[in-house]
Design an enzyme around this catalytic site. Sequence first.
Site: not given
Ligand code: SAH
Ligand code: SF4
Length: 416
Positions: A139, A152, A159, A163, A166, A391
């Site tokens: 996306e 974005c 990934c 996390c 996420c 987000c």
């Molecule tokens: N992988 C990279 C970039 C993509 S995620 C990273 O982790 O930085 C972009 C941002 O969205 C990151 O700060 C991530 O921690 C946050 N994010 C992921 N899932 C989320 C959620 N469910 N609600 C809010 N922020 C979230």
């Molecule tokens: Fe991967 Fe989501 Fe962690 Fe970013 S926040 S590193 S997209 S698992």
Amino acid sequence: MTPVSAETNSTLDATKAPVYARADAPLEKIALEIYVPPAKPSLVGLSRAEVAERLGAIGVAPAQRKMRVQQLWHWIYVRGAKNFDEMTSISREMRAQLDQHFTVARPEVVAEQVSNDGTRKWLLRLPSGDANEKAHEVECVYIPETDRGTLCVSSQVGCTLNCSFCHTGTQRLVRNLTAGEIVGQVMVARDRLNDWADRVTPTGSRLVTNVVMMGMGEPLYNFDAVRDALLIVADNEGIGISRRRITLSTSGVVPNIIRTGDEIGVMLAVSLHAVRDELRNELVPLNRKYPIAELLQACRDYPGSSNARRITFEYVMLKGVNDSLDDAKLLVKMLKGIPAKINLIPFNPWPGTRYECSDWDQIEKFSEYIFNAGYSSPVRTPRGRDILAACGQLKSETEKLSVRERQALRAMAMTD
Ligand code: SAH
Ligand code: SF4
């Protein structure tokens, strides 16, 4: 084909308890290595030297190559040409020859959603490289603001990191995007918004002014492709979005942070989310490999950071997990000496998650504390909308953007 190890697969069922948050859960999944380029490859995403090389391979004389590369570069990245036929400054024979061997294709748009506030989300289909396998999807989201428009962009399908808060991290299939597929997202946005340089806009300015690598994937686990793509996006004889308007967000791949500053020179955002290693190990398991102290040291050493070019620290607000005033205090303390901005992100829930978004009151208190400590956000309103941020909850499914998702995405456009 098995894209991820069986061991890791068992950790990815979002309907079960999130075992991937366990202290001994696997740190990473394995990315699918296979990428089979289409029979007729796209020139999008290649450096000038690579384009010259490809031209050489189809018999373009060395003396002509530089000029041809310049012409192609202009047509592809300034004019947004979708085929060689449009490239009228190139001879008919040459265009036919190019068309025989190459395309200027970008990812295919399979769905587009436009919300009331102008936010647009595109679902893009990428080849899987295996006829038996479903096409891969990522996306890409465009967030218009009065003074800018932020795109974005995704760096991977899924990934490899897990996390625990996420949704992208729960996706089983992971593959790195090619540089062309990353640049291609910016090109798709310009196509759909009619935003190429030769198109007239009311203000004379472009709609896509900023890029954030905050879509699906960990950009620093796909470093080379992300670097090559962002250098093309920033090239001022092409798409021309300056490095100061490009932000790369990482969960903390320490060895590649300095390289990002040296080799790409874009703005850095770090997904911190916790101020103690014990908790960060759980939220961002990569912390077990690169703990907070090492991460912050890399930020201190980040080439080119200054008070005018601050590092953004992203902090997702999880109710009862990381949102106490003690956390806020420690956060402020640990960022001392680093030119920093703090982006509080209201947690975006997804089916099967065990986390909840912090109460609004608590977000305001937390935000007030860090504001009083000298960390301001560019847009502040009495209702505290200023603290909304990125987000990152992207997942490859077609669905409507929720109000919260829209707000968070809009706020993400305010990161600098
Ligand atoms: N992988 C990279 C970039 C993509 S995620 C990273 O982790 O930085 C972009 C941002 O969205 C990151 O700060 C991530 O921690 C946050 N994010 C992921 N899932 C989320 C959620 N469910 N609600 C809010 N922020 C979230
Ligand atoms: Fe991967 Fe989501 Fe962690 Fe970013 S926040 S590193 S997209 S698992």
